[in-house]
Design an enzyme around this catalytic site. Structure first.
Site, PDB file in Angstrom:
ATOM      1  N   ASN A   1       0.873  -1.170   0.000  1.00 32.92           N
ATOM      2  CA  ASN A   1       0.000   0.000   0.000  1.00 32.92           C
ATOM      3  C   ASN A   1       0.915   1.226   0.000  1.00 32.92           C
ATOM      4  O   ASN A   1       1.489   1.578   1.029  1.00 32.92           O
ATOM      5  CB  ASN A   1      -0.880  -0.044   1.255  1.00 32.92           C
ATOM      6  CG  ASN A   1      -1.861   1.118   1.323  1.00 32.92           C
ATOM      7  OD1 ASN A   1      -1.830   2.012   0.475  1.00 32.92           O
ATOM      8  ND2 ASN A   1      -2.710   1.104   2.322  1.00 32.92           N
TER       9      ASN A   1
ATOM     10  N   ARG B   1      -2.523  -2.181  -3.493  1.00 31.08           N
ATOM     11  CA  ARG B   1      -3.753  -1.448  -3.212  1.00 31.08           C
ATOM     12  C   ARG B   1      -3.787  -0.221  -4.109  1.00 31.08           C
ATOM     13  O   ARG B   1      -2.860   0.593  -4.106  1.00 31.08           O
ATOM     14  CB  ARG B   1      -3.783  -1.007  -1.755  1.00 31.08           C
ATOM     15  CG  ARG B   1      -5.046  -0.268  -1.461  1.00 31.08           C
ATOM     16  CD  ARG B   1      -5.049   0.387  -0.128  1.00 31.08           C
ATOM     17  NE  ARG B   1      -6.383   0.922   0.105  1.00 31.08           N
ATOM     18  CZ  ARG B   1      -6.718   1.633   1.149  1.00 31.08           C
ATOM     19  NH1 ARG B   1      -5.832   1.873   2.070  1.00 31.08           N
ATOM     20  NH2 ARG B   1      -7.935   2.098   1.274  1.00 31.08           N
TER      21      ARG B   1
ATOM     22  N   HIS C   1     -13.027   2.341   0.118  1.00 24.92           N
ATOM     23  CA  HIS C   1     -13.021   1.241   1.106  1.00 24.92           C
ATOM     24  C   HIS C   1     -13.705  -0.011   0.543  1.00 24.92           C
ATOM     25  O   HIS C   1     -14.200  -0.847   1.319  1.00 24.92           O
ATOM     26  CB  HIS C   1     -13.767   1.611   2.410  1.00 24.92           C
ATOM     27  CG  HIS C   1     -13.141   2.690   3.226  1.00 24.92           C
ATOM     28  ND1 HIS C   1     -13.887   3.683   3.828  1.00 24.92           N
ATOM     29  CD2 HIS C   1     -11.857   2.933   3.553  1.00 24.92           C
ATOM     30  CE1 HIS C   1     -13.076   4.491   4.491  1.00 24.92           C
ATOM     31  NE2 HIS C   1     -11.834   4.059   4.332  1.00 24.92           N
TER      32      HIS C   1
ATOM     33  N   ARG D   1     -11.942  14.554   8.187  1.00 22.71           N
ATOM     34  CA  ARG D   1     -12.715  15.009   7.017  1.00 22.71           C
ATOM     35  C   ARG D   1     -14.124  15.411   7.411  1.00 22.71           C
ATOM     36  O   ARG D   1     -14.746  14.759   8.254  1.00 22.71           O
ATOM     37  CB  ARG D   1     -12.794  13.904   5.956  1.00 22.71           C
ATOM     38  CG  ARG D   1     -11.457  13.517   5.378  1.00 22.71           C
ATOM     39  CD  ARG D   1     -11.659  12.588   4.178  1.00 22.71           C
ATOM     40  NE  ARG D   1     -10.412  11.944   3.818  1.00 22.71           N
ATOM     41  CZ  ARG D   1     -10.221  10.623   3.815  1.00 22.71           C
ATOM     42  NH1 ARG D   1     -11.204   9.803   4.129  1.00 22.71           N
ATOM     43  NH2 ARG D   1      -9.058  10.130   3.475  1.00 22.71           N
TER      44      ARG D   1
ATOM     45  N   GLU E   1      -8.104  -5.735   5.083  1.00 17.83           N
ATOM     46  CA  GLU E   1      -7.950  -5.354   3.683  1.00 17.83           C
ATOM     47  C   GLU E   1      -6.737  -6.039   3.048  1.00 17.83           C
ATOM     48  O   GLU E   1      -6.772  -6.409   1.879  1.00 17.83           O
ATOM     49  CB  GLU E   1      -7.844  -3.827   3.572  1.00 17.83           C
ATOM     50  CG  GLU E   1      -9.186  -3.158   3.840  1.00 17.83           C
ATOM     51  CD  GLU E   1      -9.101  -1.662   4.046  1.00 17.83           C
ATOM     52  OE1 GLU E   1      -8.649  -1.243   5.126  1.00 17.83           O
ATOM     53  OE2 GLU E   1      -9.475  -0.910   3.136  1.00 17.83           O
TER      54      GLU E   1
END
Ligand code: AMP
Length: 397
Positions: free
Chosen positions: A7, A91, A180, A241, A385
């Site tokens: 990633n 990813r 996601h 956020r 993940e």
């Protein structure tokens, strides 16, 4: 098969080496501050001590070389040589409309990913640098791109179109994509497995509540809606956020504070969410719960607003699917924070969730939170993940 899962961020690289037959993590680690002063690698073999070293890493290619060095090291390594790595799973943040599933990386795929760079200017170029670095360091090893957006490509048009002039969709592909996806897919599948049911028979709402957070509606095995949009800024109030807001706020703040639109969006990404709402106290839910319990009203207010927004999205997605059978909480706060789950639980009780306060005390374990006989099964399903990326990579290679 041994799959290296990567990633890559603009200055970081997270990795795990996974044996896909046993699904064991053989080693994992993180390269930080790539291309800057003070770059470092932290590496941990399974069952062993974590080692951290300052190593100059001018770019991602040097970082990938360092990862291979650590994985094959006499003391902290877990494989004898590079030849033991059968494949690499990357990813990828944005696959736009070009990718509805993972893809084996070749020149054509790389070109199609590059076409999506405009949609994720911070993430995609970094992900691509990771791919190119691996091609340099381990030529000939098959690689797979696993996209954050792919699972949500089943959303119907009514869910992904914004109410803006159609020409912007035609010209710039402005629409909702969602993120996601690997997690929403993994968790909804696992939730069905735990319940001994077929995902194709269930309407599942997945609440991925990490520092970044999103909710998805997974109807009979397919994502039909999700709270993030063109970018990960839309939807829930997150760690830093803002989530949903009146778009006119952007020009309003820009004018009042003498900022550009891009600077305001940066504030909405990095200084908003519960961090902003708590007046800069913290983006970490543990701190906010602790401060709230100690009587800090600002921290409590941030948590209230957070839980209210999640509750509203669950209600909306129950409507979107004309019903709901399962609600699954996952990621940092969803898996571990009983207080936050309890606050959200109050808004969704009317659906027939019957969350048992005793069961809700768990942290990070697969658990059914509802009482037997609840109309809607509410559960905690830890996400993974990296494992999902490794599985996809093994499947395609
Ligand atoms: P993630 O982005 O998935 O790593 O999630 C980060 C968020 O999860 C942070 O806001 C943490 O407060 C929350 N979190 C992680 N671990 C715990 C824990 N053991 N207890 C409560 N909250 C946690």
């Amino acid at each position: 098969m041994k799959v290296l899962v990567l990633n890559c961020g603009s200055s970081s690289l997270k990795y795990q080496l996974i044996n896909t037959e046993t699904e064991d993590v053989l080693a994992k680690g993180l390269c930080e501050r790539i291309g800057m002063e003070g770059s470092a690698i932290a590496h941990q073999p399974a069952g062993g001590q974590k080692v951290k070293e300052l190593v100059p890493m001018a770019d991602h290619t040097v970082a990938v070389k360092n990862v291979i060095d650590k994985l094959t090291d006499k003391n902290v390594g877990v494989i004898a040589s590079l030849a033991e790595i059968d494949a690499v799973g990357h990813r990828m943040v944005h696959g736009g409309e070009n990718f509805t599933s993972s893809a084996v990386i070749n020149d054509e795929v790389l070109k199609a990913i590059e076409e999506c760079n405009d949609l994720a200017p911070l993430h995609n170029p970094a992900n691509l640098i990771g791919v190119r670095s691996c091609q340099d360091v381990m030529p000939g090893v098959p690689m797979v791109a696993v996209f954050d957006t792919a699972f949500h490509q089943t959303m119907p048009k009514k869910a992904y179109m914004y109410g803006i002039p159609y020409e912007y969709y035609n010209k710039y592909k402005i629409r909702r994509y969602g993120f996601h996806g690997t997690s929403h897919d993994f968790v909804s599948k696992r939730a069905a497995e735990i319940l001994n049911k077929d995902r194709k028979d269930l309407r599942i709402i997945v609440c991925h509540l990490g520092n970044g957070a999103s909710v998805s509606a997974v109807k009979y095995g397919e994502s039909v809606d999700t709270s993030m949009g063109l970018t990960p800024l839309e939807g829930l109030i997150m760690g830093t956020r803002s989530g949903d807001l009146d778009p006119a706020i952007v020009s309003f703040i820009a004018e009042k504070e003498n900022l550009t639109a891009a600077q305001v969006v940066d504030i909405l990404n990095k200084k908003s969410g519960v961090l902003g709402l708590s007046d800069g106290l913290s983006n970490d839910f543990r701190d906010l719960v602790e401060a709230g319990a100690a009587g800090n009203q600002v921290a409590k207010g941030a948590l209230d607003a957070y839980a209210y927004r999640v509750g509203k999205y669950i209600g909306a997605y129950a409507a979107a699917m004309k019903g709901v059978d399962v609600i699954a909480f996952t990621a940092g706060a969803g898996e571990n924070n009983a207080e936050v789950r309890a606050m959200i639980g109050e808004y969704i009780e009317f659906l027939g969730t019957n969350i048992d306060p005793e069961r809700n005390k768990i942290r990070g374990e697969e658990t059914i939170l509802s009482d037997e006989g609840a109309k809607v099964v509410t559960m905690v399903v830890p996400t993974n993940e990296e494992l999902a990326i490794a599985r996809e990579t093994a499947r395609l290679v």
